[in-house]
Write an enzyme that holds these catalytic residues in place. Structure first.
Site, mmCIF file in Angstrom:
data_model
loop_
_atom_site.group_PDB
_atom_site.id
_atom_site.type_symbol
_atom_site.label_atom_id
_atom_site.label_comp_id
_atom_site.label_asym_id
_atom_site.label_seq_id
_atom_site.Cartn_x
_atom_site.Cartn_y
_atom_site.Cartn_z
ATOM 1 N N LYS A 35 55.289 27.699 22.937
ATOM 2 C CA LYS A 35 55.905 26.990 24.077
ATOM 3 C C LYS A 35 57.228 26.361 23.643
ATOM 4 O O LYS A 35 57.512 26.273 22.445
ATOM 5 C CB LYS A 35 54.952 25.916 24.588
ATOM 6 C CG LYS A 35 54.677 24.798 23.587
ATOM 7 C CD LYS A 35 53.537 23.906 24.052
ATOM 8 C CE LYS A 35 53.226 22.849 23.009
ATOM 9 N NZ LYS A 35 51.969 22.128 23.307
ATOM 10 N N ARG A 133 44.668 14.049 30.198
ATOM 11 C CA ARG A 133 45.866 14.735 30.690
ATOM 12 C C ARG A 133 45.367 15.802 31.646
ATOM 13 O O ARG A 133 44.833 15.466 32.704
ATOM 14 C CB ARG A 133 46.670 15.288 29.503
ATOM 15 C CG ARG A 133 48.063 15.728 29.840
ATOM 16 C CD ARG A 133 48.884 16.082 28.605
ATOM 17 N NE ARG A 133 48.387 17.258 27.881
ATOM 18 C CZ ARG A 133 48.937 17.729 26.755
ATOM 19 N NH1 ARG A 133 49.991 17.152 26.229
ATOM 20 N NH2 ARG A 133 48.443 18.799 26.165
HETATM 21 C C1 PLP Z 1 51.176 22.194 22.121
HETATM 22 C C2 PLP Z 1 49.755 22.428 22.127
HETATM 23 C C3 PLP Z 1 49.086 22.823 20.955
HETATM 24 C C4 PLP Z 1 49.757 22.904 19.599
HETATM 25 O O1 PLP Z 1 49.829 21.622 19.027
HETATM 26 P P1 PLP Z 1 50.369 21.403 17.546
HETATM 27 O O2 PLP Z 1 50.126 19.971 17.281
HETATM 28 O O3 PLP Z 1 51.818 21.732 17.566
HETATM 29 O O4 PLP Z 1 49.599 22.310 16.666
HETATM 30 C C5 PLP Z 1 47.747 23.138 21.058
HETATM 31 N N1 PLP Z 1 47.099 23.047 22.238
HETATM 32 C C6 PLP Z 1 47.704 22.646 23.369
HETATM 33 C C7 PLP Z 1 46.934 22.563 24.629
HETATM 34 C C8 PLP Z 1 49.041 22.317 23.353
HETATM 35 O O5 PLP Z 1 49.633 21.918 24.473
#
Ligand code: PLP
Length: 362
Positions: A35, A133
């Protein structure tokens, strides 16, 4: 071309992914998070690298991000983690993108949109175990169980939740979330709705909470070489660089940059570097950060401007116009250093690197 760029080391991405795999083992799939333009690294190139290295799925936040990957020819499974809106359903289905469902209304709408074109469609369900959330509260699952049977053209292929404190092992909140998630999953299995995937772990949880791994993990920041815990070694991926475009010797008492927040306290050699807050080099780094020049640290003096910073290079040997300046990513100044100086997290520094900064893939 303006001499301000980021270097992205694709081999380091591969190595970091291998580290993730070595932690979770062979039986756990990887949903790599790309993302926000792969955390500022360039989603298309990073995604292709990750696919070549064997990730099972890609995760994005929005439909636009998913479409960018599809339009670049990536046919790999893509999950939109951020949920979808009604208006987006037709595009989601048309491009075969896996949606996250976080409420019952959109579940019904997905079913209707798929029915219109006689399609069966798969989705992942997000439950809220304490992040507060997105997601159906686990207490409200009964309602889901009541309704979902109606939508017989839909298939629940994934159940997931998100942890809010996996970076803090002194808290027992994560254990509570993991337990709630496992209890919820059990209810699905008891009702013979066994999702193929159950996933909970972001980067911090991958490293700190093996019990959270489920059968798929969602690493983001680890892939990009930050957020290491427990002595795990990750390689830096992004180096932000620029060049000295002007050097001037100023008398003691000279005001530097907007607002005169820095006055030279001696005769000083000041370098002008063409990077500013519009490139993601935060204004709150003014008079706080250091950059790396010729293997040494030099302080940012005066306010960070939109397009420039000034750096005091009086103490650096043999500096010249055209010398490369590393804003972060070498042995002198790390991404974590910049995040600390800006009182933020590495995620923010990476994702803010602006559009006008050229990406150079190594
Ligand atoms: C962004 C995100 C992640 C990744 O998180 P990191 O801390 O960068 O590993 C995983 N799951 C969801 C739902 C996210 O939004």
């Amino acid at each position: 071309m303006r001499p301000t760029w980021v270097e992205i080391d694709l081999n380091s991405i591969k190595t970091n992914l291998e580290t993730v795999k070595s932690i979770v083992g062979d039986n756990v799939s990887v949903l790599a998070i790309v993302k926000a333009d792969a955390y500022g690294h360039g989603a298309v190139t990073v995604s292709k690298t990750l696919i070549n290295s064997g990730v099972e799925k890609l995760g994005v936040a929005t439909l636009e991000e998913a479409m960018e990957l599809r339009e670049s020819g990536i046919n790999h499974p893509i999950i939109i983690l951020g949920g979808i809106q009604k208006e987006e359903l037709d595009d989601v289905i048309k491009h075969g993108i896996i949606p996250t469902i976080y409420d019952l209304k959109i579940l019904e709408e997905l079913s209707n949109a798929a029915k219109k074109i006689n399609k069966n469609y798969s989705y992942h369900l997000k439950i809220d175990t304490g992040m507060s959330r997105l997601g159906i509260k686990h207490q409200d699952l009964d309602l889901f169980f009541e309704k979902h049977a109606k939508y017989n053209n839909l298939r629940l292929v994934g159940l997931f939740s998100h942890l809010s404190m996996a970076d803090d092992i002194s808290s027992d909140y994560t254990e509570m979330q993991i337990t709630l998630f496992h209890e919820s999953l059990k209810r699905f299995i008891e009702l013979n709705i066994e999702p193929e995937y159950h996933h909970l772990a972001n980067s911090a949880a991958i490293q700190n909470y093996p019990l959270s791994h489920g059968n798929m993990v969602r690493p983001g920041i680890m892939i990009y070489g930050a957020g290491a815990f427990n002595g795990f070694k990750l390689l830096p991926v992004m180096k932000l660089k620029s060049k000295i475009i002007q050097l001037k010797l100023h008398e003691k008492g000279t005001s530097v940059s907007y607002g005169g927040t820095y006055i030279t306290d001696k005769k000083s050699l000041i370098a002008t570097i063409p990077i500013g807050y519009a490139d993601g080099y935060l204004r709150r780094l003014s008079n706080k950060a250091f950059v790396s020049v010729n293997g040494e640290r030099a302080p940012v003096v005066g306010r960070v401007c939109m397009d420039f910073i000034m750096v005091d290079v009086t103490e650096i040997n043999n500096v010249n116009v055209g010398d490369v300046v590393t804003l972060f990513g070498d042995g002198n100044v790390s991404l974590d250093d910049v995040a600390d100086w800006a009182e933020t997290i590495p995620y923010e520094i990476m994702t803010l690197v602006g559009k006008r900064v050229h990406r150079l893939f190594l």
